[in-house]
Scaffold this motif. Structure first.
Motif, PDB file in Angstrom:
ATOM      1  N   LEU A  26      -5.436   5.098   4.071  1.00 36.09           N
ATOM      2  CA  LEU A  26      -4.944   5.275   2.693  1.00 36.09           C
ATOM      3  C   LEU A  26      -6.085   5.675   1.772  1.00 36.09           C
ATOM      4  N   VAL A  27      -7.251   5.073   2.005  1.00 35.22           N
ATOM      5  CA  VAL A  27      -8.421   5.455   1.203  1.00 35.22           C
ATOM      6  C   VAL A  27      -8.694   6.954   1.391  1.00 35.22           C
ATOM      7  N   MET A  77      -8.201  -0.393  -3.624  1.00 32.07           N
ATOM      8  CA  MET A  77      -8.171  -0.463  -2.175  1.00 32.07           C
ATOM      9  C   MET A  77      -9.139  -1.510  -1.659  1.00 32.07           C
ATOM     10  N   TYR A 113      -8.795   3.688  -7.881  1.00 32.98           N
ATOM     11  CA  TYR A 113      -7.932   3.521  -6.717  1.00 32.98           C
ATOM     12  C   TYR A 113      -8.741   3.269  -5.453  1.00 32.98           C
ATOM     13  N   ALA A 114      -9.456   4.337  -5.086  1.00 34.76           N
ATOM     14  CA  ALA A 114     -10.178   4.223  -3.814  1.00 34.76           C
ATOM     15  C   ALA A 114     -11.244   3.151  -3.890  1.00 34.76           C
ATOM     16  N   MET A 174       0.826  -1.208   0.000  1.00 30.80           N
ATOM     17  CA  MET A 174       0.000   0.000   0.000  1.00 30.80           C
ATOM     18  C   MET A 174       0.863   1.263   0.000  1.00 30.80           C
ATOM     19  N   GLU A 178       1.684   1.981  -3.382  1.00 31.61           N
ATOM     20  CA  GLU A 178       0.549   2.658  -4.036  1.00 31.61           C
ATOM     21  C   GLU A 178       0.550   4.139  -3.698  1.00 31.61           C
ATOM     22  N   ALA A 182      -5.300   0.686   5.796  1.00 33.47           N
ATOM     23  CA  ALA A 182      -5.916   0.721   4.484  1.00 33.47           C
ATOM     24  C   ALA A 182      -6.988   1.800   4.434  1.00 33.47           C
TER      25      ALA A 182
END
Lengths: 97, 184, 733
Positions: B41-42, B73, B68-69, A31, A34, B38
């Motif tokens: 990150l979103v 993800m 992406y989101a 991640m 990313e 995670a």
């Protein structure tokens, strides 16, 4: 807004690098990568205002590659997990010849 | 876009989402739980989507949210939950103090270098007139302004990405297949 | 070859038979190809045709292999060696001498043409551009002038006779085609040497004859002594060639041309007696000293007698060893403006003449006597060309070719007879040791007579050929001592005049010794009681006519050869023919040394005195030899005691070989072994460079394998540090 965008991109990229270096969970490292890709995307977008829409096209490509990478990478992680019951990088040294 | 008419509002939005992106990115790398990370990150990606839109890349902003989101993800979260990576041994994954310190130093050095390069080595000599992106948007629309170069100059590369995706799908299927199921 | 031929501008020889001059060397080369092909073919089809290795008990002088009587094979039941002639001996016997004879005939035709035209400049034929390098243009070109014509006639004439002699001498040798292939190749290279129009072409011939000399000295290479002798000759010659090469480099770097015509044209521009021209001449003379066996490089020539006797006659007496004399005469335009270098040449020549003559006094091997004599006579030639009497030097070269070839071939006949006799009785005595001979006169009268003619010639008894040539050298030396550019120069502070008188004394002393040792050789070989043993006596007889015939021709030449250049004081025929013939080539240089105009330092009466002295010395030497030597008291070699005192020193050739062994060969060997091999090769190169680099790589590999831990996290760290470094480099640019 170019300078601010580049600065933001640099900060995000660095955070991604630090994440890669400090974390051991393979998925989180993934991640982080990313996040680094996103930082690069931001640079592309920022420059595309001054150099034409080609930068946005590259962002599309990066997204595609990221998607492909996520698919393959996660598949690898799953198959490693099946063998080792772990995604901790310390337990993964399959690259060793 | 509207920032020509509301500069203060535009600047506020830019800095707001920029700080949000940085904050959620820091939160992302510091969370121990993969699920929490995670989700942070979103958040970063949503913030970035907003910044893309502020930078006149509406189509990319939408794609950021969708691909992406939305997609990537979700796959990550899916894998995290599939592997059930919540238990203590997996959570305590951060390295010791020395590596963290070293990583911080490296990060600062890297940041300094990137900033120096972006300030001193990149001359924004404009290839197009200021406001070109806005004109493009007005003329071709958000999708058209990206689609025109994509299907003209970059058509071959675009087609090749389809091959890349095909290979990735095949690879993912092969890698993810369970041997014991095949055997039975 | 012919296509690229550039027409020379209106030379008197253009368009005559001289245009076939390229055939001169090519004919022997053709013979080499055919004979060499036969040799290779037969070697490939019947196995090694070289002498079998299994009879080390045979005498140490390889000649023995050659000689055996085919018709008597098996009579004694011995398994000595293959005595049947070679399978292809017939065709080889025809081709080998034939190409030489054809070459001689052509040379003679060109010679008569040259005599009929008035020729003052050399006839140069360019065939193709050999080395066009920048400003240096070297053509494969032939230069025909009076000097090279003389050499060509000597080489092909004497060469033909020796080839014919070889047919008889070598006929039963298993390596017969190989022998003729080498011999033809030698003549080819020798002709290239004398016909080359520039120094590099000459050098090709120079090296080629060296190669053939090596091959032929070591012809019976299955015996180590012979192979060693070949190597010795080759290596000693390399030292000389080094000097020759330096001389050529100096010529090129200072004059820029290497062809004789160009150097001759540029020579007057060089400083008279300057350091440059002196250095060039001295380096060139170093090459001559190697090739022509002068002090200090003469040591290879006595050992070269390990080759077949006709080889000794052709290569190591008549032709190749005189190449140095030819080179000095050819470069007379350089030597004549380098008086110091010329003095060195003459001095070395004089010293060598005397030194080698003393060695000849106590040798027992008949060929070793002749070898010492050859070295001595070559010294005479160098005295001649050194004092600027180039014609005299070449004259002696020619007469020496006649009488020394005759002496060698005569000794070959003797050895042939001796060996045949020993072969009959199965004895393994030394067929070349004079102590085993004696009284051969009654068995070999023709050889005896001819050898005496040659001995009188070399001793300098009038009217035999050697008298005239030797006298012209000594006379010229005496004359130059009185008045010449050499006499005005000085060497190591000694006036040239003194040195020249000293050289004259050396020459006279050498002539005295020559008369002694040659007479000694004749007495021990042909006179007195026979020491071969009664069983062998009945088998001693004259060699077949194919061998005796050439001897007769050479005998005639030995007698009359001197009449080609009669001095004015003995007008028994046309005077100074050779002087006139060679004048266009060396006349200018000769006059430059003699300083024309300042003549009459010595009158005719002086000349007469000189001649009387020379003859008296020669007669005295022979008389002394007859008076003192007692062949009756000699015992065969196997029962002879070792010499004592100074005689032993002479018999061992002053221990020069041993001195060189200790001073040069052994240190070189030890340095090669200890420093170069153990230290540099085994230690530095093998140990440090080869094994060391492999150890270094192994170390790198070990470190690399440690780095390749397989831990992806570590890789990420290394990668980031690398990125940091690269970005840092960009930032700090």
């Amino acid at each position: 807004m170019l300078a601010e965008s580049l600065a933001l991109s640099a900060v995000l990229f660095t955070i991604g690098v630090i994440g890669v270096l400090t974390r051991r969970n393979a998925i989180i490292i993934f991640m982080c990568v990313e996040l680094m890709l996103n930082a690069v995307n931001l640079t592309f977008i920022a420059f595309s205002r001054y150099y034409g829409a080609a930068g946005q096209v590259f962002v599309v490509f990066v997204m595609t590659v990221a998607a492909a990478e996520a698919a393959v990478g996660l598949a690898i992680i799953i198959s490693i997990f099946r063998h080792r019951q772990s995604v901790n990088l310390q337990n993964i040294n399959l690259l060793r010849g | 876009m509207t920032h020509d008419y509301y500069p203060l509002f535009y600047t506020f939005n830019f800095y707001f989402f920029g700080v949000a992106a940085i904050a959620s990115a820091i939160a992302f790398v510091t969370r121990k739980s993969p699920v929490t990370a995670a989700l942070w990150l979103v958040t970063t990606m949503f913030s970035l989507a907003a910044i893309y839109i502020l930078l006149d890349a509406q189509f990319i902003g939408v794609m950021q949210v969708l691909v992406y989101a939305g997609a990537i993800m979700v796959v990550f979260l899916f894998v995290v939950m599939l592997l059930n990576l919540g238990h203590p041994s997996e959570i305590a994954d951060a390295r010791g103090k020395v590596p963290v310190l070293a990583a911080a130093l490296i990060g600062i050095a890297l940041l300094a270098e990137i900033m120096t390069i972006s300030r001193t080595h990149i001359e924004p000599h404009f290839a197009v007139a200021p406001g070109y992106a806005v004109d493009q948007l007005k003329q071709y629309g958000a999708v058209g302004s990206v689609a025109r170069p994509l299907f003209n100059e970059y058509l071959l590369a675009f087609e090749l990405t389809s091959v890349l995706l095909l290979v990735a799908i095949a690879g993912a299927v092969v890698l993810g297949r369970r041997k014991d199921i095949d055997a039975s | 070859m012919m296509l690229l031929q550039i027409a020379t501008q209106a030379h008197p020889l253009a368009g005559t038979v001289a245009k076939w001059v390229w055939l001169l060397p090519l004919l022997p080369f053709l013979g080499f190809l055919i004979n060499g092909g036969i040799s290779l073919f037969s070697a490939a089809h019947v196995g090694p045709s070289d002498p079998d290795m299994g009879h080390g008990h045979d005498d140490s002088h390889g000649d023995a292999h050659a000689i055996s009587e085919a018709e008597d094979h098996g009579a004694h039941g011995d398994d000595h060696h293959a005595v049947k002639p070679h399978r292809y001996a017939g065709i080889v016997s025809i081709i080998g001498p034939l190409v030489l004879a054809a070459s001689f005939v052509l040379a003679f035709m060109i010679f008569t043409t040259m005599r009929s035209v008035d020729m003052t400049t050399p006839f140069i034929q360019r065939y193709f551009s050999w080395m066009p390098v920048g400003t240096l243009q070297i053509d494969a070109a032939i230069q025909l002038d009076q000097l090279s014509m003389l050499m060509v006639l000597v080489i092909t004439g004497v060469g033909t006779l020796i080839h014919i002699f070889s047919v008889g001498y070598m006929r039963e040798d298993p390596g017969y085609p190989r022998y003729f292939a080498y011999l033809n190749l030698f003549v080819f290279f020798m002709l290239v040497l004398v016909l080359g129009a520039n120094y590099p072409v000459l050098f090709v011939g120079w090296e080629g004859v060296g190669l053939c000399s090596y091959l032929l000295i070591g012809f019976w290479f299955s015996e180590k002594a012979n192979a060693d002798a070949g190597k010795k000759a080759f290596i000693v010659n390399r030292i000389g060639d080094f000097g020759f090469l330096i001389a050529m480099f100096l010529l090129f770097s200072n004059i820029g041309v290497l062809d004789f015509a160009g150097v001759k044209a540029a020579a007057p521009g060089l400083a008279f007696g300057g350091a440059l021209v002196t250095a060039i001449c001295l380096f060139m003379f170093l090459g001559c000293a190697g090739k022509s066996a002068q002090i200090p490089l003469y040591i290879w020539l006595p050992d070269a007698m390990a080759g077949p006797t006709p080889v000794s006659a052709l290569i190591h007496a008549a032709t190749m060893v005189t190449a140095g004399v030819y080179l000095v005469a050819r470069s007379s335009f350089l030597f004549s403006i380098a008086p110091v270098a010329s003095l060195v040449v003459a001095l070395i020549g004089g010293l060598t003449a005397l030194f080698a003559a003393t060695i000849g006094l106590k040798q027992w091997d008949i060929k070793k006597v002749l070898a010492s004599s050859t070295v001595s006579q070559l010294g005479y030639m160098f005295v001649g060309v050194g004092v600027g009497a180039y014609t005299a030097g070449m004259f002696h070269l020619m007469t020496h070719a006649f009488f020394k070839a005759l002496l060698f071939l005569g000794s070959g006949s003797v050895i042939y007879a001796m060996h045949a006799a020993y072969h009959h009785t199965g004895s393994h005595e030394d067929a070349q040791d004079m102590r085993n001979m004696g009284g051969l006169r009654k068995y070999m009268p023709i050889t005896w007579g001819l050898m005496w003619a040659a001995t009188l010639a070399i001793a300098g008894i009038p009217p035999f050929s050697g008298f005239f040539s030797k006298d012209s050298i000594l006379g010229a030396t005496f004359e130059r001592a009185g008045h010449s550019t050499l006499a005005d120069a000085s060497l190591f502070g000694i006036p040239g005049s003194t040195l020249l008188y000293l050289i004259y004394v050396f020459g006279v002393a050498a002539a005295f010794l020559t008369a002694i040792y040659m007479t000694r050789m004749m007495i021990y070989t042909f006179h007195g009681p026979n020491r071969t043993g009664s069983a062998e006596e009945s088998h001693l007889h004259e060699a077949p006519w194919v061998m005796t015939g050439p001897l007769v021709v050479l005998g005639v030449l030995s007698v009359v050869g001197g009449w080609f250049n009669l001095p004015a004081i003995i007008p028994i025929g046309k005077i100074g023919v050779l002087d006139g013939w060679l004048d266009p080539v060396v006349g200018e240089a000769t006059r430059r040394v003699a300083e024309a105009g300042g003549e009459a330092a010595h009158g005719a009466s002086d000349e007469l005195i000189l001649i009387v002295v020379a003859v008296a010395v020669a007669v005295a030497g022979m008389a002394l030899a007859f008076a003192r030597l007692k062949p009756q008291t000699l015992v065969p070699a196997s029962q002879s005691p070792e010499e004592e005192g100074f005689e032993r020193v002479l018999a061992h050739k002053y221990y020069v070989d041993e001195a060189y062994e200790a001073a040069v060969v052994n240190p070189t060997y030890q340095i090669s072994k200890r420093v170069l091999w153990r230290g540099i090769d085994a230690g530095l190169i093998d140990g440090l460079l080869v094994n060391g680099s492999s150890a270094l790589m192994r170390g790198f590999g070990w470190v690399g394998s440690r780095i390749q831990s397989g831990a992806v996290g570590t890789y990420a760290w290394v990668l980031v540090v690398g990125v940091l470094a690269v970005l840092g480099a960009v930032t700090l640019r």
